[in-house]
Design a protein around this motif. Structure first.
Motif, PDB file in Angstrom:
ATOM      1  N   THR A   4       0.810  -1.215   0.000  1.00 26.59           N
ATOM      2  CA  THR A   4       0.000   0.000   0.000  1.00 26.59           C
ATOM      3  C   THR A   4       0.842   1.263   0.000  1.00 26.59           C
ATOM      4  O   THR A   4       0.339   2.322  -0.295  1.00 26.59           O
ATOM      5  CB  THR A   4      -0.912   0.024   1.235  1.00 26.59           C
ATOM      6  OG1 THR A   4      -0.103  -0.009   2.421  1.00 26.59           O
ATOM      7  CG2 THR A   4      -1.850  -1.173   1.224  1.00 26.59           C
ATOM      8  N   THR A 105      -7.501 -10.947  -2.883  1.00 32.24           N
ATOM      9  CA  THR A 105      -7.850  -9.540  -2.693  1.00 32.24           C
ATOM     10  C   THR A 105      -7.632  -9.117  -1.248  1.00 32.24           C
ATOM     11  O   THR A 105      -7.087  -8.035  -0.976  1.00 32.24           O
ATOM     12  CB  THR A 105      -9.310  -9.307  -3.095  1.00 32.24           C
ATOM     13  OG1 THR A 105      -9.510  -9.712  -4.451  1.00 32.24           O
ATOM     14  CG2 THR A 105      -9.680  -7.841  -2.966  1.00 32.24           C
ATOM     15  N   GLU A 109      -5.059  -6.257   0.234  1.00 30.33           N
ATOM     16  CA  GLU A 109      -5.563  -5.178   1.090  1.00 30.33           C
ATOM     17  C   GLU A 109      -4.857  -5.155   2.435  1.00 30.33           C
ATOM     18  O   GLU A 109      -4.680  -4.093   3.045  1.00 30.33           O
ATOM     19  CB  GLU A 109      -7.068  -5.339   1.293  1.00 30.33           C
ATOM     20  CG  GLU A 109      -7.881  -5.069   0.027  1.00 30.33           C
ATOM     21  CD  GLU A 109      -9.359  -5.375   0.206  1.00 30.33           C
ATOM     22  OE1 GLU A 109      -9.711  -5.979   1.242  1.00 30.33           O
ATOM     23  OE2 GLU A 109     -10.152  -5.027  -0.690  1.00 30.33           O
TER      24      GLU A 109
END
Length: 320
Positions: A4, A105, A109
């Motif tokens: 991220t 996914t 995340e």
């Protein structure tokens, strides 16, 4: 490192060299031992690797429940999240496409830097269904880099170099293939020479690492109990001492040749090595498992004695 807060190119650049697959420690009663997992993972991260993978066959992923997998995944991501020098590769072995997409996914995340994808294989899905599964996961996590695990002996899946390149052309985040077949070097060379070019890792405990090095592989994905030996081979080869690298690998081959006759055997051996070195508190493997006999245990002790100088940074000296 976290997916991220770091660009994808940076994460992809860390997918090279020795990429150990982390094992899962249990207590003597078969319960999960998260503290041993943390200690073992920290040790592996401190050996100089630029990426680690979890879970894989070496992690006994098929013997973990969902809660255990998620717990250890998040503990690993907590460790790698503060380290820009290391990428966390989270493997997705789920058979159902819906679950694989959800799991991949969620991993991204949570901070996974890359995904390792094991194609579905139970009950012999068709080639078209396998391709649909792989494509769905690739699309779901794009642009996060994905390594496709090709292990036909364990899964029955079949891919050609042309088929893999077509997948990569349609899904640019497919950046590499982990090859666990006979003669992996040939496929690696074919993949790297095509368009688009695909990088390759050899698996299978690095038994064919020497041939892979000669053919320009990107890295090797072994277990994690003696990462330093693989690191030394890799560093010698890329540091201008190929003969020394090959000599060290030649010393390793007789051990690997015996241990890799069965997947459960190499898992049991690696956990005993980790235990002997003090990386985990117990070498227990969840049943059904492959027990080691006295000759195999003696073989582990000979291995540790032979490679003691390379393994010195670990906590040697703990015996069962």
């Amino acid at each position: 490192m976290s997916a991220t807060d770091t660009d994808r190119t940076g994460a992809e650049n860390l997918l090279r060299g020795v990429m150990p697959v982390l094992e899962v420690p249990f207590t003597a009663d078969g319960d999960l031992d998260p503290d041993s997992f943390d200690r073992m993972a920290r040790h592996v991260l401190d050996t100089g690797v630029s990426a680690v993978m979890f879970p894989g066959f070496a992690s006994e992923f098929h013997k973990l429940d969902d809660t255990e997998r998620e717990l250890l995944t998040h503990r690993l991501l907590d460790l790698t999240g503060a380290r820009p020098d290391v990428a966390a590769v989270i493997s997705i072995p789920d058979h159902a496409t819906l679950l694989a997409v959800r799991r991949a996914t969620a991993a991204v995340e949570a901070g996974a830097d890359a995904i390792n994808l094991l194609p579905p294989h139970f009950l012999g899905p068709s080639a078209e269904e396998v391709r649909r599964h792989v494509t769905a996961v690739l699309a779901a996590v794009a642009p996060v880099p994905v390594i496709l695990q090709y292990a036909p002996a364990q899964t029955g899946s079949s891919f050609t170099a042309d088929g893999l390149r077509r997948l990569a052309e349609e899904n640019p985040n497919l950046v590499a293939v982990k090859i666990e077949t006979a003669l992996p070097g040939r496929l690696a060379e074919d993949l790297s020479g095509g368009t688009p070019a695909l990088r390759s890792f050899v698996g299978y405990a690095g038994l064919q690492l020497a041939d892979g090095l000669r053919r320009g592989i990107t890295g090797v994905q072994p277990g994690c109990s003696f990462t330093e030996v693989y690191q030394r081979i890799w560093e010698l080869w890329h540091g201008g001492a190929p003969d020394e690298a090959l000599h060290l690998h030649t010393r390793l081959v007789p051990h690997l040749g015996y241990w890799m006759q069965e997947v459960e055997l190499i898992i049991a051996v690696e956990k005993l090595i980790s235990y002997r070195r003090g990386l985990i508190d117990n070498p227990y493997c969840r049943h059904p498992a492959r027990g080691l006999d006295s000759h195999e245990i003696a073989g582990v002790d000979r291995f540790l004695a032979e490679f003691d100088e390379i393994l010195t940074p670990a906590l040697n000296g703990i015996t069962p």
